[in-house]
Design a protein around this motif. Structure first.
Motif, PDB file in Angstrom:
ATOM      1  N   ARG A   1      23.553   4.627  -9.497  1.00  0.00           N
ATOM      2  CA  ARG A   1      22.132   4.267  -9.634  1.00  0.00           C
ATOM      3  C   ARG A   1      21.760   3.167  -8.653  1.00  0.00           C
ATOM      4  O   ARG A   1      20.700   3.224  -8.018  1.00  0.00           O
ATOM      5  CB  ARG A   1      21.821   3.828 -11.068  1.00  0.00           C
ATOM      6  N   ARG A   2      22.610   2.184  -8.499  1.00  0.00           N
ATOM      7  CA  ARG A   2      22.348   1.102  -7.553  1.00  0.00           C
ATOM      8  C   ARG A   2      22.299   1.633  -6.121  1.00  0.00           C
ATOM      9  O   ARG A   2      21.431   1.266  -5.336  1.00  0.00           O
ATOM     10  CB  ARG A   2      23.405   0.001  -7.673  1.00  0.00           C
TER      11      ARG A   2
ATOM     12  N   TRP B   1      19.079   8.342 -14.566  1.00  0.00           N
ATOM     13  CA  TRP B   1      19.702   7.637 -15.692  1.00  0.00           C
ATOM     14  C   TRP B   1      21.020   8.253 -16.135  1.00  0.00           C
ATOM     15  O   TRP B   1      21.816   7.604 -16.810  1.00  0.00           O
ATOM     16  CB  TRP B   1      18.731   7.546 -16.867  1.00  0.00           C
TER      17      TRP B   1
ATOM     18  N   ASN C   1      26.145   6.974 -13.139  1.00  0.00           N
ATOM     19  CA  ASN C   1      26.751   5.698 -13.518  1.00  0.00           C
ATOM     20  C   ASN C   1      26.021   4.559 -12.791  1.00  0.00           C
ATOM     21  O   ASN C   1      25.269   4.781 -11.842  1.00  0.00           O
ATOM     22  CB  ASN C   1      28.264   5.690 -13.250  1.00  0.00           C
ATOM     23  N   SER C   2      26.226   3.343 -13.239  1.00  0.00           N
ATOM     24  CA  SER C   2      25.464   2.204 -12.717  1.00  0.00           C
ATOM     25  C   SER C   2      25.673   1.995 -11.217  1.00  0.00           C
ATOM     26  O   SER C   2      24.733   1.620 -10.504  1.00  0.00           O
ATOM     27  CB  SER C   2      25.806   0.922 -13.485  1.00  0.00           C
TER      28      SER C   2
ATOM     29  N   THR D   1      13.426   9.445 -12.684  1.00  0.00           N
ATOM     30  CA  THR D   1      13.590   8.362 -13.656  1.00  0.00           C
ATOM     31  C   THR D   1      12.738   8.575 -14.895  1.00  0.00           C
ATOM     32  O   THR D   1      12.796   7.785 -15.820  1.00  0.00           O
ATOM     33  CB  THR D   1      13.203   7.013 -13.022  1.00  0.00           C
TER      34      THR D   1
END
Length: 182
Positions: free
Chosen positions: A36-37, A29, A32-33, A21
């Motif tokens: 990342r989750r 980063w 994709n979101s 990170t």
């Protein structure tokens, strides 16, 4: 979740770029979101995270790991040891030459340092071993712009035996008399 359902401990090995990170638009980063989750949830759910470096351990903690230890990768010191010097002073680095890896490895810094190194040690060289990709052109241009292209060797991909030979023949401070009177 499978470990929890089976009432088994869940251990995670932090060894890849997914948990990094520290750099914007890289590693964690760059995912994709949703991914990342999933990464963050997995790190937080682990009963224990084993990281391959202090840096990876810190990154796992930054993502919420509760219990982290560092277990360094093993190096075969019988194989990876100095070999026969070639008589030339050079630094050798191994990396794929794509922008992804060049964000993490100091190849640009090594090339930028060459003018100062060559001023003191004109026979010094930088050997870069690795598959050429989207970052290679910029590295070659940087070497040309700094007028050190003659001191940089891009080998491209080489065999494991050749890579080992070149790494073993690179000179280190202990085997080289690089001092101000030399």
């Amino acid at each position: 979740m499978a470990a929890r359902l089976r009432r088994k401990p869940f251990f995670l090995i932090a060894a890849g770029d997914d948990i990094i990170t520290a750099f914007p638009e890289f590693g964690f980063w760059a995912r994709n979101s949703l991914l990342r989750r999933a990464i963050r949830t997995t790190v937080r759910a682990a009963d224990h995270v084993m990281a391959i470096s202090e840096h990876a351990a810190g990154q796992a903690r930054a993502l919420g790991a509760r219990s982290v230890s560092t277990v360094y990768l093993e190096v075969d010191s019988n194989l990876f040891q100095p070999g026969q010097p070639t008589g030339r002073n050079f630094v050798c680095i191994v990396s794929q030459l794509n922008e992804y890896y060049l964000r993490r490895k100091p190849i640009r810094t090594l090339i930028r340092a060459l003018p100062r190194v060559l001023a003191k040690f004109p026979d010094a060289r930088l050997t870069i071993i690795g598959r050429e990709a989207d970052g290679a052109v910029a590295l070659r241009r940087l070497a040309e712009d700094l007028q050190v292209a003659h001191a940089v060797e891009f080998t491209g991909r080489v065999s494991s035996a050749e890579k080992l030979r070149r790494l073993q023949s690179a000179r280190d401070r202990k085997s080289t008399r690089l001092n101000s009177s030399h």
